[in-house]
Scaffold this motif. Sequence first.
Motif, PDB file in Angstrom:
ATOM      1  N   SER A  32       7.434  -2.354  -9.546  1.00  0.00           N
ATOM      2  CA  SER A  32       6.459  -3.054  -8.688  1.00  0.00           C
ATOM      3  C   SER A  32       5.105  -2.392  -8.838  1.00  0.00           C
ATOM      4  O   SER A  32       4.858  -1.337  -8.253  1.00  0.00           O
ATOM      5  N   LEU A  34       0.858  -2.104  -9.065  1.00  0.00           N
ATOM      6  CA  LEU A  34      -0.441  -2.505  -8.517  1.00  0.00           C
ATOM      7  C   LEU A  34      -1.460  -1.838  -9.435  1.00  0.00           C
ATOM      8  O   LEU A  34      -1.795  -0.668  -9.253  1.00  0.00           O
TER       9      LEU A  34
ATOM     10  N   ASN B 140       4.000   1.747  -8.429  1.00  0.00           N
ATOM     11  CA  ASN B 140       3.050   2.400  -7.527  1.00  0.00           C
ATOM     12  C   ASN B 140       2.638   1.511  -6.371  1.00  0.00           C
ATOM     13  O   ASN B 140       1.794   1.885  -5.565  1.00  0.00           O
ATOM     14  N   GLN B 141       3.225   0.306  -6.293  1.00  0.00           N
ATOM     15  CA  GLN B 141       2.786  -0.649  -5.274  1.00  0.00           C
ATOM     16  C   GLN B 141       2.909  -0.085  -3.864  1.00  0.00           C
ATOM     17  O   GLN B 141       2.022  -0.266  -3.030  1.00  0.00           O
ATOM     18  N   ALA B 144       0.022   2.250  -2.430  1.00  0.00           N
ATOM     19  CA  ALA B 144      -1.363   1.763  -2.323  1.00  0.00           C
ATOM     20  C   ALA B 144      -2.060   2.436  -1.145  1.00  0.00           C
ATOM     21  O   ALA B 144      -1.533   2.475  -0.033  1.00  0.00           O
ATOM     22  N   THR B 198      -3.742   5.570  -5.715  1.00  0.00           N
ATOM     23  CA  THR B 198      -3.899   4.130  -5.938  1.00  0.00           C
ATOM     24  C   THR B 198      -4.715   3.581  -4.781  1.00  0.00           C
ATOM     25  O   THR B 198      -4.346   3.782  -3.616  1.00  0.00           O
ATOM     26  N   SER B 199      -5.813   2.931  -5.093  1.00  0.00           N
ATOM     27  CA  SER B 199      -6.659   2.412  -4.017  1.00  0.00           C
ATOM     28  C   SER B 199      -5.938   1.282  -3.278  1.00  0.00           C
ATOM     29  O   SER B 199      -4.979   0.706  -3.788  1.00  0.00           O
ATOM     30  N   ASN B 200      -6.431   0.995  -2.101  1.00  0.00           N
ATOM     31  CA  ASN B 200      -5.789  -0.028  -1.264  1.00  0.00           C
ATOM     32  C   ASN B 200      -5.652  -1.357  -1.972  1.00  0.00           C
ATOM     33  O   ASN B 200      -4.625  -2.019  -1.897  1.00  0.00           O
ATOM     34  N   THR B 201      -6.718  -1.744  -2.686  1.00  0.00           N
ATOM     35  CA  THR B 201      -6.693  -3.056  -3.342  1.00  0.00           C
ATOM     36  C   THR B 201      -6.089  -2.988  -4.732  1.00  0.00           C
ATOM     37  O   THR B 201      -5.873  -4.014  -5.367  1.00  0.00           O
ATOM     38  N   GLY B 202      -5.852  -1.796  -5.212  1.00  0.00           N
ATOM     39  CA  GLY B 202      -5.279  -1.645  -6.549  1.00  0.00           C
ATOM     40  C   GLY B 202      -6.313  -1.726  -7.640  1.00  0.00           C
ATOM     41  O   GLY B 202      -5.958  -1.851  -8.812  1.00  0.00           O
ATOM     42  N   ASP B 203      -7.595  -1.624  -7.294  1.00  0.00           N
ATOM     43  CA  ASP B 203      -8.616  -1.736  -8.342  1.00  0.00           C
ATOM     44  C   ASP B 203      -8.882  -0.410  -9.037  1.00  0.00           C
ATOM     45  O   ASP B 203      -9.597  -0.376 -10.038  1.00  0.00           O
ATOM     46  N   THR B 204      -8.327   0.665  -8.524  1.00  0.00           N
ATOM     47  CA  THR B 204      -8.557   1.976  -9.140  1.00  0.00           C
ATOM     48  C   THR B 204      -7.287   2.816  -9.037  1.00  0.00           C
ATOM     49  O   THR B 204      -6.655   2.871  -7.987  1.00  0.00           O
ATOM     50  N   ILE B 205      -6.955   3.434 -10.133  1.00  0.00           N
ATOM     51  CA  ILE B 205      -5.869   4.417 -10.122  1.00  0.00           C
ATOM     52  C   ILE B 205      -6.440   5.715 -10.685  1.00  0.00           C
ATOM     53  O   ILE B 205      -7.038   5.721 -11.767  1.00  0.00           O
ATOM     54  N   THR B 276      -9.810   1.820 -14.164  1.00  0.00           N
ATOM     55  CA  THR B 276     -10.249   0.640 -13.409  1.00  0.00           C
ATOM     56  C   THR B 276     -10.029  -0.634 -14.219  1.00  0.00           C
ATOM     57  O   THR B 276     -10.618  -1.662 -13.922  1.00  0.00           O
TER      58      THR B 276
END
Lengths: 525, 417
Positions: A32, A34, B140-141, B144, B198-205, B276
Motif C-alpha cells: 500500500s 503513497l 508506507n501508506q 503518512a 512521508t508527508s500527509n499528502t504523499g507528495d514528498t518522501i 518528490t
Amino acid sequence: MRNCRLLIVFVCVLSFALAGCKREEPTTWDSSVLVPLAHGRLTLDNIIVDSLLSADESGLWNLRFNRDLADFNLDSIVNVRDTVVNLECNLPISGSFNPGFVVPVDFGEEIHLNVPSVQLKHAVLKSGRLEYTLISSVNGDLICNFEIPGLKKNGQPELFVVSTNLGSSAAPYTTGGSIDLSGYSLDLTGASGTTFNRIATNFNILVDPLAPNPAQVIAGDNVIMQLHFVHPDLTYADGYFGEHHYNLNEQFEVGENFNLPSGVLNLDGAQMHVDVRNAVGIDAQMHFTNLSGVNASGNALMLNHGPLYVPLNISRAVRSGDQVVANTYAYELNASNSNLDAFMEFLPKTLNVAADVVLNPMGNITDGNDFIFTADALEASVSLDVPLRLGMHDLAFADTLEITADALEEVFNGDLVLWAKSDFPCEAKCDLFLIDGSDSRSIVENATLHAASLTSAMGQTAAAESFIHLPIDTDIITRWNANHRLVIRVTLNTLSQTDVVGIYDHFGIDFKLIANGDYQIHIGE
Amino acid sequence: MSMSRNFIFAISVFVVSIQMVHAQLPSLLLLSDDSLYRQSNALVLATGEARLGSNSLDISFMKKMVLGGHIDKQQISDLYSAMGNQNRAGYQAAGELSFYNFRDTLFPDPTWGLKATLGTNYHGAASFNPTLFSTIFQGNQSFAGDTIDLGPFSLQTQSWQKFGLGIFNKKTLSGITLSLVEGQSFQSLIVQQADMHTSNTGDTITLAPAGDYWRSDTTRSGWANGSGVGVALDLDYNLPLQNDMGMISISVRDLGFVKWNDASEQYALNHKAVWTGLDVNPWLQNHGDTLSKPNVEDSLVTDRRQGAFVAPLPLGVHLRYMKRFGRNNYYEAGWSIWPNRAAVPQVYAGVSHSFSNHFMMSGRLSLGGYTRWGLGAEVQWMPCGTWIVRAGTNAIGGLIFDAAHGRDGYVSIGRSF
C-alpha cells in the motif's frame, strides 16, 4: 553390496529432490504505497505552439496568427514553354574546298521563344537545359561555329563549336549535346534590338584545317542547327506582361495547430491586419469580395470592414539596378471598425477568402518596362493578434489520443491523486475516458480544477488548490494495454461570461501526481 | 571397477547438489567400535549443509521469496504482528570434499596424517526491525504524516571458496587446516539509523540514512572469480572420553579474512534524499525531450571510495559433548556461535541410540541461531564397513510445516580405501 546400492539410490534421490528447488515465477506482493510520481508547472506556452503565443509588455499573453492569404503565382505569367527551333544554314555554291577554307553561307535566322501572352525583352534563367543537334549533308569534315549573342553567362555569349564528318543528303552527319541554362541571361530583343521574344544567332562554317581531303560542296547542301529549350524557368524578366485577370478563391483551416474549442467565448481587443505587398513592376488592382469564417457547426459569418471590400489600386514597384522598392498596403481591423471580436468569438474553423485581381489594368503604359523577380512578387497576408482577455462559458476543448506506448505491466489498484495549484482565473472541468469503438470506460468525470481569484486588474491572482482523484484499477490498465484511445475533454469557465479576465505569462498550474493505492511489487523476473 | 564408477558418480552428484557442510565430523566415526577405516589408506568425506532460518519469517514466506509466488496481505500482516523489536534471518550453505591420508606418516609420530579439503561456502544474514519489514511489504501508506526509523538494519552476504591443506590425528580426527580463500562476492549494508518521512499528502518522501555499504568487485561473477583472496583456519579438537564413554568436540570454522580487490567499493550513506516525483518541467518545456529517472542511489550517497578492503569471514564456533548412558545410548549437548550482527548463539541437547556399530539415530532440540527452536533428527550409517553416511536436520518441522521458522538439512558421505 546391497547396502552399497541402497547408498547410491539415496544419493540419487537426494540429488533430484534438491534439483527441484529452483525459481519458476517471480515473487510478488501488494504494497500500500503513497508515493509522489511526478511534479511540474504547466504554463500556457507548454500547451500552445510557441509560434502562436507571445506576451506583451504587461505580460499579457497574445495569440498571434499569420497566414499568407493568396499565392498569385505571378511567375506563371512569364512562364517560357518548351521551345524547339530548326535553324537552317544553306551553302549557296558548289566546289572542292581545301582544309581551312571558310565556306560561304546563307544564314539569317533568329530564335523565337514560345511565350504567348507576354512580350519579354530580357530574362534570367534559374534552371532549364538547352539541347542542340547539328545535322550536316556536306561531304567533308567541317567546323561549325554557332553563336547565340543574346544567350550569355557571366557576360560571355554562348558559342557552340561543332565538328562534323562526311555527310550526304541521303545520309547526313548528325551530332549534338546540351548545356545547363542555370544562371544564363537572355536578350530577347532580337538582331534589331527592338523586338521581343526573339534571340539573335550567327553561323559560320569552315573546312576542318586538319581534314585529310578537301570538302566536296554541292550548292543546296545545308547544315541545320536544331535547338530545344527544355523546362526553362525564369528568375527575372522584363518587358510587357500584358493585362491579366485573376479570381482568387482560397479556403484554409484556422485550427491547423490546435483543436478549436466549442462553447461561448468573449474576447476583448482582438486586432487583424490584412497586408498587401507588391514587389513587381506591374500595376495591379485588388478587390476583396469575401472574407468569411465557417464554424464547427457549419454556420458562416462574414468579416465586416468596409474599406476591405473597396477595390484597391496597387502601384507598381520601383527598380534601381537589382534593388526593388515594393509598395505595401495595409488594413487594420479591430472592434471599433469591424465585427472582428464577434468574428473571433464565432470560433471560425475555416476561413474563406475571395478577391478579384487585375494586373496592368491600364495596359502598356510604361512602354514595355514591366519587370518581375519571381522570388518576390505580389503577396497578401493576414495576421491576427488576440490578447488573451477572455470571458468563457463552457468553452470545451476535446482531444483523442492514440495510445501507442509500451504496455503497462504494473498492477495497481487505487487512486492517482493530482494535486494542482492554479493561477488561472478560470475553472476547468475535466473528463477522461478510454474508448474502443462504442465501448467506453470513464476514468474521471467532472474533475474540477478550481479557478484562482483575481486580486488586481493587472493579473494578480490568489491561487486555488484542487485535488483530483483518478481511480485506477486492473480494468483500466487492461483497456490501456489493449490500445484503447484516450479521450480528454476540458471545459473552461470564467467567473463571468461577460467580464473578461486576462491570461498572463506568469500564470501556471503547479501540479503533483501521487500514487495512493495497492501496487504489486515484482522481484526475480 | 563398477563400484569405483558408482562412487565417482555419487561424489560428483553430491558435490554439485549439496550446499552445505555440517560443522562437525560425524560422531559415529569417533564413537563406533568399528575403527577399521583408520587402518585403511585414506578416507574421502564429502559433506554438505543448507540452513535457512528466521526468528520472525516463516518457511512459506522465505520459500516464496526464494522460489517465487505471491505473498498475500494476510500472511504479511500475521508475520508483522508477531515480530519482535529486532528480527533476524539468515542462510548458510556449503559443500566440502575432504581427503584424509591414513597411510602416510607426517611426523615421526605415526598418529598424524595429512588432509586436503576443497569447499565452497555461501552465507547471508539480515537483522531488521518490524518497521522496515512493514514499509517494504505493507507499504508506507499507513505512515503518512509520520517519521519512522527503518534502522538499525544490516544485510551481509558473502561467498567464498577454500582450498586447504592440514594435519589430523588419525585416532581422534582432531586437526587443523589452513586454507587459501578465493573470495567470490561480498556485500555489507549496515544502517544504524534511517529516518523516513512521508508527508500527509504523499507528495514528498524523505529518507535520511546513516550507514555504510561495502561491496566487492561487481564486474566479476561466478565461482572463484578472483574478486578477493585470503586465508582461513579450520580447527577440530575431538576428545574421546575414557572407556568409550563419549566425546567432547570443539570446532572452529572460517577463522580468517578476505582482502577484496581494488575494484571493490565503499559507500557512506549519510545524505538526506528527498523524493518528490519526476520533474517533468524539462519535458513540458521541450516536448521532444524524454523523461529520465533520477538516480536515487546517487542522492543517498555522499562519499564513494573505490579500493581494496579486508573483511573477516563469517566465523563459526561449535562445542559438542556426548556421553554414553546405558549400553547403547548417548546424551548430547552443544553450543554454536556465529559472531555476526544477526545470529544469536544456538544451544542444543539430544539423545542418540546406537543400534549397532554401524548405525546410530539421534534426536535433538535446538534453540537460537537464525531461527527460534527446532526439533532435529539424525541418522548415521556405515554401510559395507567402508562407507560413512550421515543425514539429518535441526528442524524437522521446517521440512513439514510452512509455518515453521527454519529449514535445514545436512548430509555427509564418506568412504575409506
